[in-house]
Design a protein around this motif. Structure first.
Motif, short mmCIF file in Angstrom:
data_model
loop_
_atom_site.label_atom_id
_atom_site.label_comp_id
_atom_site.label_asym_id
_atom_site.label_seq_id
_atom_site.Cartn_x
_atom_site.Cartn_y
_atom_site.Cartn_z
N PRO A 1 -22.58 -5.36 -0.24
CA PRO A 1 -21.71 -4.57 -1.12
C PRO A 1 -21.04 -5.47 -2.15
N PHE B 1 -24.33 -11.10 5.32
CA PHE B 1 -25.17 -10.71 4.19
C PHE B 1 -26.08 -11.84 3.72
N GLU C 1 -19.70 -5.20 -5.20
CA GLU C 1 -18.39 -4.86 -5.77
C GLU C 1 -17.27 -5.17 -4.78
N LEU C 2 -17.48 -4.72 -3.56
CA LEU C 2 -16.46 -4.89 -2.54
C LEU C 2 -16.22 -6.37 -2.26
N LEU C 3 -17.30 -7.12 -2.12
CA LEU C 3 -17.16 -8.54 -1.85
C LEU C 3 -16.43 -9.24 -3.01
N HIS D 1 -14.25 -7.91 -4.97
CA HIS D 1 -12.85 -7.54 -4.82
C HIS D 1 -12.16 -8.40 -3.78
#
Lengths: 204, 204
Positions: B151, B198, B153-155, B157
């Motif tokens: 993810p 990941f 975007e999340l990472l 962030h």
DNA sequence: AAAAGTCATTGACTTATGGTCATAAATATG
DNA sequence: CATATTTATGACCATAAGTCAATGACTTTT
């Protein structure tokens, strides 16, 4: 309680309410002290009876929602450390959301301001959050939830940084993302991995 | 380049140098525009030829050190994602340290200020950092270093939050800890675990 | 080389507002 | 009812951010 103290309390509350609404709507810098006092229906000078500086009202505004978190955590005494942290993250961001972006912005600025009153429990500042969280982790070590070699100070730092960083980023992004959505996903990815290697599995 | 533009450049540089020294020493709020211009040996009005608001000088002050990081990361094209992140964290905090606590405090305040110029590369603000980091992670996915279900975007962030949070906490703690010491330990505990699941291990 | 044009520079001035304080009103006390 | 204490008032002050018409050093044009 006598009538005097009661009206005094009421006046302060009126100021806090008026301040919250105005800051939420227009932002701290866009309003002046007189705007607040007018909305509260008192004279300008009255503001300075209850707050030393214009900025000081923000602490009182945020104290209401944030103040509850510590109490809640104490009641979770029996829960697992991961649960406690999840709750902490979640509630923190809930307060962030309910205060609104303008209040949080100013609150962060205040927290960074060296002219502010020294860190106190009331101030709801860095030190207090830090100590509370550290206490939770230390407790987890004592209870045998975390290994005794867990670097408590460091972990506290990491978690607090993450928490404050999340709020700062939310403010910077101009409220682009939903704080609560992110929080849950943050927790999922973060808490377990970071604490992971310090969590005791069995009778080790 | 003609003489006029040259002296103009020189004047701006004089203002930035004077501003940096004064803010480092006394803090942004403790000095006024005239202090800066006096130290730079120019008249007050001159300040407003180069900066629209008093606050704007801080962006220019910080641009010098921070600006280099992006270039360095581009040169690391071949390195592993964890190496890049480690470098990013390390250099970011190096800049934080070299700017000093007062500049960082004000820089963070500026970044939070909704009245500031919109996010730009030059502004060195949220969006730019975010996009750069996201690019790095996306690249790692393309190169097959990270799983395609990461993810991004999340990472991004999470990592940016951590970075900004670290700086914020350093400012709040009044420079209590050594930024660089902490950074290395942060990386050790954070990068691997967060990216961990990941990262592709083998030919999977 | 003189006139016209450009642009960085100046610092007195305006304006906005945070914060103070002597005075007044309201309430408590005896 | 008289005196003391606390809360409220708003005119006033001080400070400093930001403006702008005037200046003159430098550049371009004729």
């Amino acid at each position: 309680m006598n009538k005097r103290k009661l009206t005094a309390q009421k006046t302060k509350r009126k100021l806090i309410t008026a301040g919250l609404e105005l800051i939420k709507e227009k932002g701290f810098d866009a309003i002046n002290v007189e705007d607040i006092t007018k909305k509260a229906g008192v004279a300008k000078g009255t503001f300075y009876i209850y707050f030393k500086r214009k900025e000081d009202i923000v602490l009182d505004i945020s104290r209401v929602p944030f103040g509850e978190i510590a109490d809640e955590l104490e009641k979770m005494e029996g829960s697992a450390i991961t649960e406690k942290l999840r709750h902490y993250f979640h509630r923190f961001m809930e307060c962030v959301e309910s205060c609104g972006i303008n209040v949080c912005r100013q609150w962060t600025k205040d927290v960074l301001d060296p002219n502010n009153v020294p860190d106190t429990k009331d101030g709801r500042k860095w030190k207090y959050d830090f100590e509370m969280l550290k206490g939770i982790l230390e407790n987890a070590v004592l209870k045998g939830e975390l290994k005794s070699n867990a670097p408590v100070e460091l972990l506290t730092h990491i978690i607090i940084s993450e928490l404050y960083g999340m709020m700062t980023c939310w403010c910077m992004s101009d409220g682009e993302f939903e704080p609560l959505d992110w929080t849950d996903r943050f927790c999922e990815i973060q808490i377990q991995p970071i604490l992971g290697k310090f969590i005791k599995n069995d009778g080790e």
